[in-house]
Motif scaffolding. Structure first.
Motif, short mmCIF file in Angstrom:
data_model
loop_
_atom_site.label_atom_id
_atom_site.label_comp_id
_atom_site.label_asym_id
_atom_site.label_seq_id
_atom_site.Cartn_x
_atom_site.Cartn_y
_atom_site.Cartn_z
N PHE A 174 -75.93 68.58 -22.72
CA PHE A 174 -76.43 67.27 -22.29
C PHE A 174 -75.63 66.15 -22.93
O PHE A 174 -75.28 65.16 -22.28
N TYR A 175 -75.32 66.30 -24.21
CA TYR A 175 -74.62 65.25 -24.92
C TYR A 175 -73.10 65.41 -24.89
O TYR A 175 -72.36 64.44 -25.09
N TYR B 237 -87.51 59.13 -22.43
CA TYR B 237 -87.71 60.43 -21.81
C TYR B 237 -86.58 61.39 -22.17
O TYR B 237 -86.80 62.57 -22.41
N GLU B 238 -85.38 60.84 -22.16
CA GLU B 238 -84.21 61.65 -22.50
C GLU B 238 -84.30 62.16 -23.93
O GLU B 238 -84.04 63.33 -24.21
N VAL B 239 -84.69 61.27 -24.85
CA VAL B 239 -84.81 61.66 -26.26
C VAL B 239 -85.91 62.70 -26.44
O VAL B 239 -85.74 63.70 -27.15
N LEU B 240 -87.05 62.49 -25.77
CA LEU B 240 -88.17 63.43 -25.90
C LEU B 240 -87.82 64.80 -25.34
O LEU B 240 -88.18 65.84 -25.93
N ALA B 241 -87.11 64.82 -24.23
CA ALA B 241 -86.73 66.10 -23.61
C ALA B 241 -85.85 66.92 -24.54
O ALA B 241 -86.02 68.14 -24.69
N LEU C 177 -87.50 70.45 -18.52
CA LEU C 177 -87.74 69.09 -19.04
C LEU C 177 -86.46 68.27 -19.01
O LEU C 177 -85.90 67.90 -20.04
N GLU C 178 -86.00 67.97 -17.83
CA GLU C 178 -84.81 67.15 -17.67
C GLU C 178 -85.23 65.82 -17.06
O GLU C 178 -85.79 65.78 -15.96
#
Length: 477
Positions: free
Chosen positions: A181-182, A338-342, A328-329
Motif C-alpha cells: 500500500f505504501y 480510513y486509510e490509516v485505520l485500515a 479493509l481497503e
C-alpha cells in the motif's frame, strides 16, 4: 502447565512423550465396579487435594487464557464462513458448532475428573486421558490404550503444526498488504512467499522462548492488539456505509455448507488447551458446571464470532475474502483516516498473531523434544534450540508451499480438529462410563452417536471440499 508434583517426580505434561518408559508399572487389578458416577468420588483419595502447584491459576486467569485460545485468528475467517452458509443459516450453524465443540471439551474434562480417581493421578494430559480411559475400560479395549495415546499425540502435532503454518501465512499476508500500500514498487518483486520467508527469523526467536511463564506477557500483548484490530474492523463494517441485505443470501446451497463447518470448527476449537488449563487451576471443579469457566468463556466467544461473521458477510457480500482484514481497503474518496485505520488493523492483527505463535507452537515443540531428549543428555540446551529452529523452518516452508489461507484452514479444521475436538472426546466418554452406566435409556450412547456423526460429516465432506479448493486455486495459476 505444572512445574512440580508431589516429591521430586515431574508431573504429566500436556503432550508428554509417548515413548515407552524404561520401567512400566505393574498392572493393578481394576478395583472399581461403579454403577453411578458419584461413586467414583466416594473414596479416601482426592486428586484435587493432592495436586500441588507452584503458581496455580485463578478462575479469572483461566477464563482469560480460554478466551485467548478460542478467540484467535480463525475469527478473521468467519465472514468467509458465513458466505458459505448464508446469513441466517450462519447464525444457526455457528451456535450449533459452538454447542458441540464446547460440549466435547466439557466431556473431556469430566472424563478426566472420573479417571483421576480411578488412576490416582492428580493431573492428566489429553493423551493420558485417552490412554487411561481404555486402560480402565472394557477388557477388549485395553490392548489399544497405548496406541490410542500415540494417535492423539500425532494428531495434536499435525493440528498445531498446520495451525502455526496458517499463522505464518496470516502474518505475512497482512504485512504484505501494508508494504504494498505504501510502497507500490514492491508489488512486482515481493510476493506472499517472500514475506513468509522474511518473517522466519522473527518466528524462530519467538519459538526460542522456553518457559510458558515468559510467554504470559506476550499473550497479553497479543490480546491487546487483537482487540484493537477487531474494534477497528467492527467500525469499518458498521460505521463507514449502510448495509445492504439485498446482496447477501439468507441460506446457501447445502453443497457449500461443508466449508462453513470446517472453517468454523478451526476457528472455535481449542481442545488442545483445555487440559493444560484445567491442570493449572486452583479450583479445577470450577471449569465445569452450567456457569463454569468453560461455558462462560465459550458463550462470549460465540457471540463475537456471530457478530463478525454476520456483519462481515453483510458488508462485503460475495466479495468477502479468506481473512476479513484483506477487505479493509478504503475507497479513493474516503477520508484519510480510513486509510490509516485500515493499515492499523492489518498491523495489529499481524502483531497479535505473531505474539500468539510461540504459545501455539509450544505444543509441537513439547511433543518433539520429549521424543528426542533422552538422546541428547550431554548438551541438551543446544539440541533443544537446534530442534526448535528446524521445526519452525519446516513450518514456514510448509506455509510457503501452501500460502492459501482459507482452504488451508479448512483442511486443518475438517481433518484434525474434527478428530481431536469431536470424535475423540465422544469415544472417550463412552469408554470412561462403560462400567459406570450410560444413564436413563442409555442417553450417553445416543448423544455421542450424534456427535460422532457430526464429526464424521465435518471430517469427510470438509476435507474433500478443502482439498478441492486448494486444487482449484493452484489450477487457476
Amino acid at each position: 502447565m505444572v512445574n512440580e508434583s508431589n516429591g521430586n517426580v515431574a508431573p504429566p505434561q500436556e503432550l508428554e512423550t509417548f515413548l515407552p518408559q524404561d520401567e512400566k508399572k505393574d498392572k493393578v487389578e481394576k478395583k472399581y465396579n461403579l454403577t453411578k458416577e458419584k461413586d467414583v468420588e466416594e473414596g479416601d483419595y482426592d486428586p484435587f487435594a493432592e495436586r500441588k502447584l507452584d503458581n496455580p491459576t485463578s478462575n479469572m486467569d483461566t477464563l482469560t487464557h480460554l478466551l485467548k485460545a478460542s478467540l484467535g485468528t480463525g475469527i478473521l475467517a468467519m465472514p468467509k464462513a458465513f458466505q458459505c452458509s448464508g446469513l441466517l443459516a450462519g447464525i444457526f450453524f455457528t451456535i450449533l458448532v459452538a454447542v458441540v465443540c464446547t460440549h466435547c471439551a466439557y466431556v473431556l474434562i469430566k472424563c478426566a475428573h472420573v479417571l483421576y480417581y480411578k488412576t490416582k493421578k492428580p493431573t492428566m494430559s489429553f493423551p493420558e486421558v485417552a490412554e487411561a480411559a481404555l486402560d480402565n475400560g472394557p477388557q477388549w479395549g485395553r490392548r489399544w490404550a497405548y496406541t490410542f495415546r500415540i494417535f492423539i499425540l500425532v494428531s495434536l502435532f499435525i493440528t498445531y503444526f498446520g495451525t502455526c503454518s496458517v499463522y505464518a501465512v496470516i502474518i505475512a499476508e497482512n504485512i504484505k498488504k501494508v508494504v504494498h500500500f505504501y510502497w507500490e514498487s514492491t508489488q512486482e518483486n515481493f510476493g506472499i512467499r517472500i514475506f513468509i520467508l522474511l518473517i522466519l527469523p522473527l518466528l524462530i526467536f519467538m519459538a526460542w522462548i522456553k518457559n510458558l511463564k515468559y510467554l504470559a506477557p506476550v499473550s497479553m500483548i497479543a490480546n491487546l492488539f487483537m482487540a484493537v484490530g477487531l474494534g477497528i474492523t467492527f467500525y469499518f463494517l458498521v460505521g463507514t456505509e449502510s448495509l445492504d441485505f439485498g446482496k447477501v443470501a439468507a441460506v446457501k446451497h447445502p453443497s457449500e455448507w461443508p466449508q462453513f463447518f470446517s472453517l468454523t470448527i478451526f476457528a472455535m476449537e481449542a481442545i488442545g488447551v483445555v487440559m493444560p488449563l484445567e491442570n493449572s487451576m486452583k479450583t479445577p471443579r470450577s471449569m465445569l458446571g452450567f456457569c463454569g469457566v468453560l461455558n462462560k468463556g465459550m458463550s462470549g466467544v460465540t457471540l463475537v464470532y456471530i457478530l463478525l461473521g454476520f456483519l462481515g458477510y453483510l458488508r462485503y457480500g460475495e466479495l468477502v475474502q479468506d481473512s476479513i482484514t484483506l477487505n479493509l481497503e478504503p475507497h479513493p474518496d474516503d477520508p484519510k483516516i480510513y486509510e490509516v485505520l485500515a493499515q492499523t488493523v492489518k498491523i495489529s492483527i499481524a502483531i497479535a498473531v505473531y505474539c500468539t505463535f510461540g504459545l501455539q507452537f509450544f505444543v509441537c515443540i513439547e511433543i518433539m523434544w520429549n521424543c528426542m531428549k533422552d538422546k541428547f543428555t550431554q548438551r541438551p540446551d543446544l539440541a533443544d534450540y537446534v530442534m526448535r529452529t528446524i521445526l519452525v523452518t519446516v513450518c514456514v516452508l510448509l506455509a510457503v508451499a501452501v500460502p492459501t489461507i482459507g482452504p488451508f484452514m479448512g483442511v486443518i479444521g475438517a481433518f484434525c480438529f474434527s478428530i481431536l475436538g469431536l470424535i475423540a472426546p465422544a469415544f472417550i466418554e463412552i469408554i470412561t462410563f462403560w462400567d459406570i452406566g450410560f444413564g436413563p435409556y442409555k442417553y450417553l450412547i445416543w448423544k455421542n452417536l450424534l456427535v460422532l456423526i457430526f464429526g464424521l460429516f465435518a471430517l469427510i465432506f470438509g476435507t474433500i471440499d478443502a482439498f478441492k479448493s486448494i486444487i482449484s486455486v493452484y489450477s487457476a495459476h
